[in-house]
Design a protein around this motif. Structure first.
Motif, PDB file in Angstrom:
ATOM      1  N   LEU A  72       0.846  -1.060   0.112  1.00  0.00           N
ATOM      2  CA  LEU A  72       0.012   0.013   0.004  1.00  0.00           C
ATOM      3  C   LEU A  72       0.935   0.975   0.051  1.00  0.00           C
ATOM      4  O   LEU A  72       1.759   1.419   0.897  1.00  0.00           O
ATOM      5  N   LEU A  73       0.686   2.056  -0.833  1.00  0.00           N
ATOM      6  CA  LEU A  73       1.692   3.140  -1.189  1.00  0.00           C
ATOM      7  C   LEU A  73       0.603   4.742  -0.834  1.00  0.00           C
ATOM      8  O   LEU A  73      -0.363   4.780  -1.611  1.00  0.00           O
ATOM      9  N   HIS A  74       1.264   5.251  -0.043  1.00  0.00           N
ATOM     10  CA  HIS A  74       0.499   6.593   0.260  1.00  0.00           C
ATOM     11  C   HIS A  74       0.303   7.808  -0.488  1.00  0.00           C
ATOM     12  O   HIS A  74       1.510   7.685  -1.312  1.00  0.00           O
ATOM     13  N   GLY A  75      -0.439   8.610  -0.155  1.00  0.00           N
ATOM     14  CA  GLY A  75      -0.209   9.994  -1.092  1.00  0.00           C
ATOM     15  C   GLY A  75       0.640  11.114  -0.408  1.00  0.00           C
ATOM     16  O   GLY A  75       1.221  10.898   0.502  1.00  0.00           O
ATOM     17  N   LYS A  76       0.661  12.053  -1.033  1.00  0.00           N
ATOM     18  CA  LYS A  76       1.689  13.142  -0.629  1.00  0.00           C
ATOM     19  C   LYS A  76       1.525  13.677   0.574  1.00  0.00           C
ATOM     20  O   LYS A  76       2.237  13.989   1.222  1.00  0.00           O
ATOM     21  N   ASN A  77       0.350  14.065   1.016  1.00  0.00           N
ATOM     22  CA  ASN A  77      -0.068  14.649   2.384  1.00  0.00           C
ATOM     23  C   ASN A  77      -0.306  13.763   3.476  1.00  0.00           C
ATOM     24  O   ASN A  77      -1.109  13.882   4.027  1.00  0.00           O
ATOM     25  N   PHE A  78       0.102  12.506   3.269  1.00  0.00           N
ATOM     26  CA  PHE A  78      -0.038  11.382   4.204  1.00  0.00           C
ATOM     27  C   PHE A  78       1.094  10.617   4.400  1.00  0.00           C
ATOM     28  O   PHE A  78       2.115  10.889   3.922  1.00  0.00           O
ATOM     29  N   ASN A  79       0.993   9.358   5.108  1.00  0.00           N
ATOM     30  CA  ASN A  79       1.917   8.433   5.506  1.00  0.00           C
ATOM     31  C   ASN A  79       1.423   7.023   5.798  1.00  0.00           C
ATOM     32  O   ASN A  79      -0.012   7.109   5.483  1.00  0.00           O
ATOM     33  N   GLY A  80       1.972   6.243   5.853  1.00  0.00           N
ATOM     34  CA  GLY A  80       1.219   4.620   5.945  1.00  0.00           C
ATOM     35  C   GLY A  80       0.439   4.484   6.952  1.00  0.00           C
ATOM     36  O   GLY A  80      -0.588   3.507   6.767  1.00  0.00           O
ATOM     37  N   ALA A  81       0.332   5.396   7.984  1.00  0.00           N
ATOM     38  CA  ALA A  81      -0.592   5.080   8.990  1.00  0.00           C
ATOM     39  C   ALA A  81      -2.120   5.113   8.676  1.00  0.00           C
ATOM     40  O   ALA A  81      -3.052   4.432   9.246  1.00  0.00           O
ATOM     41  N   TYR A  82      -2.424   5.988   7.615  1.00  0.00           N
ATOM     42  CA  TYR A  82      -3.888   5.963   7.217  1.00  0.00           C
ATOM     43  C   TYR A  82      -4.454   4.758   6.368  1.00  0.00           C
ATOM     44  O   TYR A  82      -5.619   4.651   6.030  1.00  0.00           O
ATOM     45  N   TRP A  83      -3.441   3.872   6.340  1.00  0.00           N
ATOM     46  CA  TRP A  83      -3.862   2.525   5.539  1.00  0.00           C
ATOM     47  C   TRP A  83      -4.373   1.452   6.862  1.00  0.00           C
ATOM     48  O   TRP A  83      -4.511   0.319   6.484  1.00  0.00           O
ATOM     49  N   GLU A  84      -4.532   1.812   8.009  1.00  0.00           N
ATOM     50  CA  GLU A  84      -4.970   0.774   9.252  1.00  0.00           C
ATOM     51  C   GLU A  84      -6.032   0.024   8.816  1.00  0.00           C
ATOM     52  O   GLU A  84      -5.880  -1.380   9.069  1.00  0.00           O
ATOM     53  N   GLN A  85      -7.091   0.676   8.527  1.00  0.00           N
ATOM     54  CA  GLN A  85      -8.365  -0.050   8.212  1.00  0.00           C
ATOM     55  C   GLN A  85      -8.042  -1.056   7.195  1.00  0.00           C
ATOM     56  O   GLN A  85      -8.796  -2.183   7.125  1.00  0.00           O
ATOM     57  N   THR A  86      -7.695  -0.446   6.196  1.00  0.00           N
ATOM     58  CA  THR A  86      -7.190  -1.317   4.846  1.00  0.00           C
ATOM     59  C   THR A  86      -6.500  -2.583   5.135  1.00  0.00           C
ATOM     60  O   THR A  86      -6.668  -3.774   4.853  1.00  0.00           O
ATOM     61  N   ALA A  87      -5.400  -2.049   5.750  1.00  0.00           N
ATOM     62  CA  ALA A  87      -4.421  -3.350   6.293  1.00  0.00           C
ATOM     63  C   ALA A  87      -5.079  -4.462   7.063  1.00  0.00           C
ATOM     64  O   ALA A  87      -4.732  -5.493   6.895  1.00  0.00           O
ATOM     65  N   THR A  88      -5.980  -3.916   8.079  1.00  0.00           N
ATOM     66  CA  THR A  88      -6.558  -4.869   8.984  1.00  0.00           C
ATOM     67  C   THR A  88      -7.601  -5.658   8.288  1.00  0.00           C
ATOM     68  O   THR A  88      -7.585  -7.058   8.296  1.00  0.00           O
ATOM     69  N   ALA A  89      -8.213  -5.174   7.224  1.00  0.00           N
ATOM     70  CA  ALA A  89      -9.229  -5.911   6.428  1.00  0.00           C
ATOM     71  C   ALA A  89      -8.450  -6.802   5.578  1.00  0.00           C
ATOM     72  O   ALA A  89      -8.888  -8.116   5.364  1.00  0.00           O
ATOM     73  N   LEU A  90      -7.373  -6.852   4.911  1.00  0.00           N
ATOM     74  CA  LEU A  90      -6.591  -7.478   4.274  1.00  0.00           C
ATOM     75  C   LEU A  90      -5.851  -8.686   5.022  1.00  0.00           C
ATOM     76  O   LEU A  90      -5.930  -9.832   4.316  1.00  0.00           O
ATOM     77  N   THR A  91      -5.457  -8.464   6.257  1.00  0.00           N
ATOM     78  CA  THR A  91      -4.717  -9.292   6.927  1.00  0.00           C
ATOM     79  C   THR A  91      -5.612 -10.374   7.369  1.00  0.00           C
ATOM     80  O   THR A  91      -5.457 -11.566   7.293  1.00  0.00           O
ATOM     81  N   ASN A  92      -7.037  -9.852   7.529  1.00  0.00           N
ATOM     82  CA  ASN A  92      -8.089 -10.737   7.850  1.00  0.00           C
ATOM     83  C   ASN A  92      -8.438 -11.766   7.000  1.00  0.00           C
ATOM     84  O   ASN A  92      -8.959 -12.793   7.166  1.00  0.00           O
TER      85      ASN A  92
END
Length: 333
Positions: A72-92
């Motif tokens: 998951l690659l983040h946008g310019k005004n963000f960082n990896g933290a905003y992928w939390e919900q997506t990452a949780t769904a994918l690991t599940n």
């Protein structure tokens, strides 16, 4: 008198709300060492352009692996933290999820002297996969991360099993419509950033004037940096990456992508780098995501387009359920 009373009522509702937002705003250091990410953070160290760099990433492993990995690659005004919900769904669902912070962003190094390019960011990203011995990956890029993901997929087609773009910027060539601005001018603009200016930008560009409190943490992450003594270096790196986006379009190379591709495009999005610099008559034509999505699908062979009505620049933040459903359907087809 009624109008005056109404204004007073709005004021007493709005002021505490604004205060509550700013109460959560705190000084964040240059590497976000005083900000906790949702998953454990690791680093790779390397030297590039005479700079000693550390690149942060999260490697989130499922309890029951399905043998597949997604980055998951983040946008310019963000960082990896905003992928939390997506990452949780994918690991599940059994996926191993790898989430880098690009150099210049999040917990990664903010170089003093650096020539940014999407080629460089893609090569740096591959360093993480090499370090982890990952030889096959699905790549999902949001916003500027979509431009990094595009360059990565073109440079390393043998690694990429599937390619996903979520409201990427760079679907058009900004320098055809936006007047050139020097890095020094980008820098001066960034130095003036604060909570209010950052929120207003996101409100108008990302969410089409419709704000929810769940968006405020992503404003605070940027605004917290503006309170730190090292903010000028952060602002300088931000200016350099604006120049990279402006001068290095990827939209002419979509035809070179061979991986199965999914485009998830929020239809309210009107984001475009330098849009405010363009003449008003031209400004209206920039960031037309309903049209840009269709144009991009036509350029990429073996691609699918999912158009999300009434959603802006951040589908995975604004309406997660509507984002994750087409993503899972594509991944598990």
């Amino acid at each position: 008198m009624k109008n005056l009373l109404a204004s007073f009522l709005v004021l007493i509702v709005f002021v505490p709300q604004l205060k509550a937002q700013k109460d959560t705003l705190r000084n964040l250091d240059i590497d976000l060492s005083n900000y906790q990410y949702p998953f454990p953070v690791s680093y790779i160290a390397f030297e590039s352009q005479g700079e000693k760099l550390k690149m942060a990433y999260m490697d989130v492993k499922p309890d029951k692996p399905n043998g597949k990995s997604i980055m998951l690659l983040h946008g310019k005004n963000f960082n990896g933290a905003y992928w939390e919900q997506t990452a949780t769904a994918l690991t599940n669902r059994g996926y191993r999820v790898i989430i880098p912070d690009q150099i210049g962003f999040g917990k990664s190094t903010k170089p003093v002297h650096f020539q940014y390019s999407f080629h460089e960011l893609a090569a740096n990203t591959k360093r993480i996969l090499d370090h982890l011995n990952v030889t096959k990956i699905t790549v999902l890029g949001h916003s500027m991360g979509g431009m990094v993901a595009t360059r990565f997929t073109i440079m390393y087609p043998e690694l990429v099993e599937m390619f996903i773009l979520e409201n990427p910027i760079g679907l058009e060539d900004y320098k055809l419509k936006v007047p050139f601005q020097s890095i020094d001018k980008w820098y001066q603009t960034e130095l003036k950033s604060d909570f209010t200016s950052i929120k207003n930008y996101q409100l108008n560009s990302y969410y089409d004037g419709k704000w929810k409190e769940q968006y405020t943490p992503w404003v605070n992450l940027l605004a917290g940096w503006t309170l730190n003594k090292d903010y000028p270096r952060i602002a300088w790196n931000s200016a350099l990456t604006y120049d990279m986006i402006y001068t290095q379009p990827v939209c002419y190379e979509f035809e070179n992508i061979t991986a199965p591709t999914l485009l998830i495009i929020g239809q309210r999005d009107r984001s475009a780098v330098g849009k405010n610099l363009a003449p008003e008559t031209v400004r209206k034509s920039l960031g037309n995501y309903p049209e840009l999505g269709k144009q991009t699908k036509a350029k990429i062979r073996n691609s699918e387009l999912v158009e999300l009505d009434n959603i802006g620049h951040l589908p995975h933040i604004e309406d997660f359920d509507r984002f994750i459903q087409p993503l899972m359907k594509f991944l598990e087809r």
